[in-house]
Design a protein around this motif. Sequence first.
Motif, mmCIF file in Angstrom:
data_model
loop_
_atom_site.group_PDB
_atom_site.id
_atom_site.type_symbol
_atom_site.label_atom_id
_atom_site.label_comp_id
_atom_site.label_asym_id
_atom_site.label_seq_id
_atom_site.Cartn_x
_atom_site.Cartn_y
_atom_site.Cartn_z
ATOM 1 N N ALA A 5 -8.172 2.432 -5.173
ATOM 2 C CA ALA A 5 -7.377 2.499 -6.409
ATOM 3 C C ALA A 5 -7.941 3.521 -7.386
ATOM 4 N N HIS A 6 -9.268 3.705 -7.378
ATOM 5 C CA HIS A 6 -9.903 4.705 -8.248
ATOM 6 C C HIS A 6 -9.775 6.115 -7.690
ATOM 7 N N GLY A 7 -9.314 6.236 -6.450
ATOM 8 C CA GLY A 7 -9.102 7.562 -5.872
ATOM 9 C C GLY A 7 -10.309 8.175 -5.201
ATOM 10 N N VAL A 8 -11.348 7.367 -4.934
ATOM 11 C CA VAL A 8 -12.541 7.926 -4.290
ATOM 12 C C VAL A 8 -12.605 7.596 -2.797
ATOM 13 N N VAL A 9 -11.769 6.659 -2.348
ATOM 14 C CA VAL A 9 -11.726 6.274 -0.938
ATOM 15 C C VAL A 9 -10.300 6.434 -0.422
ATOM 16 N N HIS A 10 -10.196 6.952 0.793
ATOM 17 C CA HIS A 10 -8.909 7.097 1.472
ATOM 18 C C HIS A 10 -8.867 6.091 2.623
ATOM 19 N N ARG A 11 -7.763 5.378 2.724
ATOM 20 C CA ARG A 11 -7.547 4.411 3.806
ATOM 21 C C ARG A 11 -6.462 4.984 4.715
ATOM 22 N N GLU A 12 -6.816 5.206 5.970
ATOM 23 C CA GLU A 12 -5.880 5.773 6.944
ATOM 24 C C GLU A 12 -5.512 4.712 7.971
ATOM 25 N N LEU A 13 -4.235 4.370 8.015
ATOM 26 C CA LEU A 13 -3.728 3.389 8.975
ATOM 27 C C LEU A 13 -3.064 4.140 10.124
ATOM 28 N N TYR A 14 -3.563 3.899 11.337
ATOM 29 C CA TYR A 14 -3.009 4.553 12.517
ATOM 30 C C TYR A 14 -2.019 3.608 13.191
ATOM 31 N N ALA A 15 -0.859 4.134 13.556
ATOM 32 C CA ALA A 15 0.190 3.340 14.196
ATOM 33 C C ALA A 15 -0.135 3.161 15.670
ATOM 34 N N GLU A 16 -1.079 2.290 15.935
ATOM 35 C CA GLU A 16 -1.518 2.006 17.301
ATOM 36 C C GLU A 16 -1.481 0.502 17.509
ATOM 37 N N VAL A 17 -1.593 0.098 18.744
ATOM 38 C CA VAL A 17 -1.694 -1.319 19.065
ATOM 39 C C VAL A 17 -3.017 -1.509 19.790
#
Length: 106
Positions: free
Chosen positions: A51-63
Motif C-alpha cells: 500500500a505504501h508503494g515499496v513492495v510489488h506483489r505479482e500473481l501468476y495465473a498458474e495452478v
Amino acid sequence: MSIAIDVVGGKWKMHLMWVLAEGPVRFGQIRRKLDGVSEKVLAENLRQMEAHGVVHRELYAEVPPRVEYSLTPLGEQLNQALQPLEVWGDANREALAPRLVESRPC
C-alpha cells in the motif's frame, strides 16, 4: 523523517526490506528467512508495504497460483537509504547486544 518511519517502522519491515532486496521471493521463502514471524503478521506487513508503494506483489495465473514479492523502484531507493543503518548495527553489534538483551521485557 516520520514518513520513512511509518513505511519501515515495526519489528519486521526492515528485515523484509533486506529479504526482498535479494530479488523476487515467494511468501513461504520469506517466512523461512524471517525466523519467528507469524503468517498473519507477515501478510499484514507485506500488504502495508504494498500500500505504501515499496513492495510489488505479482500473481501468476498458474495452478496452483504463485505469488512473488519484490521491491518497487521506490522500495529499492528506500533500501539504499537503510543500508547505513545496517552498517552501523553491524559495526556496533558487540557493544549493543548485551544492552539489547538486558532491555527486553520478560
